[in-house]
Design a protein around this motif. Structure first.
Motif, PDB file in Angstrom:
ATOM      1  N   PRO A 289       5.586  30.787   8.438  1.00 28.63           N
ATOM      2  CA  PRO A 289       6.380  31.393   9.505  1.00 28.63           C
ATOM      3  C   PRO A 289       7.686  31.996   8.988  1.00 28.63           C
ATOM      4  O   PRO A 289       8.178  32.973   9.536  1.00 28.63           O
ATOM      5  CB  PRO A 289       6.640  30.227  10.464  1.00 28.63           C
ATOM      6  N   HIS A 290       8.229  31.363   7.952  1.00 25.30           N
ATOM      7  CA  HIS A 290       9.436  31.924   7.344  1.00 25.30           C
ATOM      8  C   HIS A 290       9.024  32.912   6.253  1.00 25.30           C
ATOM      9  O   HIS A 290       8.265  32.572   5.342  1.00 25.30           O
ATOM     10  CB  HIS A 290      10.321  30.829   6.750  1.00 25.30           C
ATOM     11  N   HIS A 291       9.522  34.117   6.330  1.00 16.23           N
ATOM     12  CA  HIS A 291       9.152  35.172   5.390  1.00 16.23           C
ATOM     13  C   HIS A 291       9.728  34.874   4.003  1.00 16.23           C
ATOM     14  O   HIS A 291      10.939  34.763   3.836  1.00 16.23           O
ATOM     15  CB  HIS A 291       9.680  36.517   5.895  1.00 16.23           C
ATOM     16  N   ILE A 292       8.830  34.739   3.020  1.00 14.64           N
ATOM     17  CA  ILE A 292       9.230  34.547   1.622  1.00 14.64           C
ATOM     18  C   ILE A 292       9.167  35.908   0.933  1.00 14.64           C
ATOM     19  O   ILE A 292       8.097  36.500   0.799  1.00 14.64           O
ATOM     20  CB  ILE A 292       8.306  33.551   0.892  1.00 14.64           C
ATOM     21  N   ASP A 293      10.305  36.402   0.499  1.00 12.82           N
ATOM     22  CA  ASP A 293      10.347  37.734  -0.102  1.00 12.82           C
ATOM     23  C   ASP A 293       9.824  37.740  -1.534  1.00 12.82           C
ATOM     24  O   ASP A 293       9.093  38.642  -1.933  1.00 12.82           O
ATOM     25  CB  ASP A 293      11.786  38.259  -0.067  1.00 12.82           C
ATOM     26  N   LEU A 294      10.204  36.730  -2.292  1.00  8.91           N
ATOM     27  CA  LEU A 294       9.807  36.651  -3.699  1.00  8.91           C
ATOM     28  C   LEU A 294       9.502  35.209  -4.060  1.00  8.91           C
ATOM     29  O   LEU A 294      10.355  34.339  -3.911  1.00  8.91           O
ATOM     30  CB  LEU A 294      10.928  37.192  -4.598  1.00  8.91           C
ATOM     31  N   MET A 295       8.274  34.957  -4.515  1.00 11.88           N
ATOM     32  CA  MET A 295       7.910  33.635  -5.005  1.00 11.88           C
ATOM     33  C   MET A 295       7.792  33.703  -6.519  1.00 11.88           C
ATOM     34  O   MET A 295       7.153  34.605  -7.069  1.00 11.88           O
ATOM     35  CB  MET A 295       6.582  33.164  -4.400  1.00 11.88           C
ATOM     36  N   LEU A 296       8.385  32.736  -7.192  1.00  7.40           N
ATOM     37  CA  LEU A 296       8.327  32.639  -8.645  1.00  7.40           C
ATOM     38  C   LEU A 296       7.516  31.402  -9.029  1.00  7.40           C
ATOM     39  O   LEU A 296       7.779  30.303  -8.544  1.00  7.40           O
ATOM     40  CB  LEU A 296       9.731  32.556  -9.238  1.00  7.40           C
ATOM     41  N   ALA A 297       6.533  31.596  -9.897  1.00  2.00           N
ATOM     42  CA  ALA A 297       5.635  30.515 -10.304  1.00  2.00           C
ATOM     43  C   ALA A 297       5.445  30.533 -11.815  1.00  2.00           C
ATOM     44  O   ALA A 297       5.981  31.389 -12.533  1.00  2.00           O
ATOM     45  CB  ALA A 297       4.291  30.656  -9.589  1.00  2.00           C
ATOM     46  N   GLY A 298       4.670  29.582 -12.303  1.00  2.88           N
ATOM     47  CA  GLY A 298       4.322  29.496 -13.722  1.00  2.88           C
ATOM     48  C   GLY A 298       2.934  28.900 -13.849  1.00  2.88           C
ATOM     49  O   GLY A 298       1.967  29.450 -13.374  1.00  2.88           O
ATOM     50  N   HIS A 299       2.849  27.741 -14.511  1.00  3.42           N
ATOM     51  CA  HIS A 299       1.662  26.881 -14.507  1.00  3.42           C
ATOM     52  C   HIS A 299       0.516  27.341 -15.403  1.00  3.42           C
ATOM     53  O   HIS A 299      -0.043  26.548 -16.144  1.00  3.42           O
ATOM     54  CB  HIS A 299       1.165  26.700 -13.070  1.00  3.42           C
ATOM     55  N   THR A 300       0.120  28.603 -15.351  1.00  4.96           N
ATOM     56  CA  THR A 300      -1.109  29.037 -16.032  1.00  4.96           C
ATOM     57  C   THR A 300      -0.934  29.209 -17.536  1.00  4.96           C
ATOM     58  O   THR A 300      -1.909  29.103 -18.282  1.00  4.96           O
ATOM     59  CB  THR A 300      -1.614  30.365 -15.456  1.00  4.96           C
ATOM     60  N   HIS A 301       0.277  29.540 -17.994  1.00  5.26           N
ATOM     61  CA  HIS A 301       0.573  29.843 -19.407  1.00  5.26           C
ATOM     62  C   HIS A 301      -0.203  31.076 -19.892  1.00  5.26           C
ATOM     63  O   HIS A 301      -0.180  31.367 -21.090  1.00  5.26           O
ATOM     64  CB  HIS A 301       0.206  28.691 -20.342  1.00  5.26           C
ATOM     65  N   GLY A 302      -0.922  31.757 -18.992  1.00  6.46           N
ATOM     66  CA  GLY A 302      -1.843  32.791 -19.465  1.00  6.46           C
ATOM     67  C   GLY A 302      -2.897  32.179 -20.368  1.00  6.46           C
ATOM     68  O   GLY A 302      -3.540  32.857 -21.166  1.00  6.46           O
TER      69      GLY A 302
END
Length: 365
Positions: A289-302
């Motif tokens: 419901p709250h608009h997230i403009d930019l999410m930053l993630a990681g986890h995969t390491h490519g």
């Protein structure tokens, strides 16, 4: 008993030897699997010929000519050549790739970004995995690169350790050098909770996480656990939110509470979310419901292995994660998946360089 004894002896060896010996054995194992695939294909051909010979008449069985190279020899030699390519790449990645830090620069424009934050410079790092480092000099080099960027805000999106908080202790003095005038903020990753270690009691696991909280406090990093902070400039505000780990796949923990993370942000026009696992974006964030403009993630390491160029972007991890490295967009919402600063398991990076990301935000007219 013998295996247990050998393991205990192995764990007493110097950390550098353990890390790189394990990595080399992993490389050999992977390359052997490639060779086995070719040998199984050769066995399949042989089996097919044998089955055919059982039902064929003598006239149908034609004696083969004596070739200069047999099919079996050709397949086995081809297997060695094919396996040599990843072997060379993975060994190169161990020697040169693990600390070949790459700065990526991303410019993003938003119509709802307050004018006072036009030109805001944000630096993201992720997945340091201090338990995989064997000395401080490489991490110090990364910290020097980070500070040289003079970002307004630094965001760390989780996985400080591999299994236990004490892995970060030798690197606290290095990491606490990271500074930013508007703050250094961080969130937790799946490895930070101690879920991958066999604790003697629940209390030990609880204390382990409490120690990590103390480490962040000592370093001056603001750890956001399903919480947010309001940053103001010239009477205008944006929000930095940090959600605990939430992964769409069953084997990854779901500690995150997005509604709690974005609580009391109704009047804030622009929100940046730190959430370690990129699968959280499509599963929950886009429907928030709250608009997230930019999410930053990681986890995969490519997956620390692949091809990552302007023309070709490929890694085996893409068959598990739809969003696995770089920038993604749905309407006016963005996700960025950092490739990680450190490594785990395989002590190197082949084709997928460790990453420091710089975002420059601008407000559309």
């Amino acid at each position: 008993m013998l295996i247990t004894s050998m393991f205990k002896q192995f764990m007493t060896w110097p950390k550098a030897i353990r890390v790189y010996l394990t990595g080399f054995m992993m490389v050999v194992y992977v390359c052997k699997l490639i060779i086995v695939i070719f040998l199984l294909a050769d066995d399949g051909i042989r089996l097919g010929k044998w089955i055919y010979s059982l039902f064929a008449t003598e006239r149908e069985i034609i004696a083969p000519k004596d070739p200069q190279i047999t099919r079996s020899l050709f397949i086995s030699q081809t297997a060695l050549v094919v396996a040599a390519i990843p072997f060379a790449a993975l060994i190169y990645g161990m020697i040169f790739g693990a600390f070949d830090y790459n700065i990526r620069r991303i410019k993003l424009a938003f119509s709802n970004l307050p004018k006072s934050f036009d030109g805001l410079k944000i630096l993201q790092i992720s997945d340091i995995h201090t338990g995989s480092f064997v000395e401080t000099k490489h991490l110090q080099h990364a910290v020097d690169m980070i500070n040289a960027e003079k970002a307004d805000i630094v965001l760390f999106t989780g996985d400080m350790v591999n299994s236990k908080t004490d892995e970060v202790f030798p690197y606290v003095d290095v990491l606490k050098q990271i500074k930013a005038p508007m703050g250094v903020f961080c969130s937790l990753g799946n490895h930070d909770y101690g879920d991958y270690y066999q604790w003697d009691s629940k209390e030990e696991k609880v204390n382990n996480l409490a120690q990590l909280f103390e480490v962040y406090e000592k370093m001056g990093w603001d750890l956001l656990t399903n919480a947010n902070r309001i940053i103001s400039r010239n009477g205008e505000s944006i929000a930095i939110a940090g959600c605990e780990n939430w992964g769409a796949f069953a084997r990854f923990p779901k500690y995150g509470d997005l509604s709690k993370t974005t609580r009391n942000l109704e009047n804030i026009p622009f929100t940046i979310l730190m959430s370690h696992d990129p699968s959280h974006w499509e599963a929950q964030v886009l429907q928030s419901p709250h608009h997230i403009d930019l999410m930053l993630a990681g986890h995969t390491h490519g997956m620390q292995f692949g091809v990552d160029t302007k023309l070709i972007k490929w890694s085996p991890v893409q068959y598990m994660y739809k969003e696995w490295a770089g920038l993604y967009r749905k309407g006016s919402q963005y996700l960025y998946v950092n490739r990680g600063l450190g490594f785990i398991g395989y002590p190197g990076r082949a084709g997928i360089r460790p990453e420091i990301t710089i975002f420059e935000l601008s407000s559309k007219a």
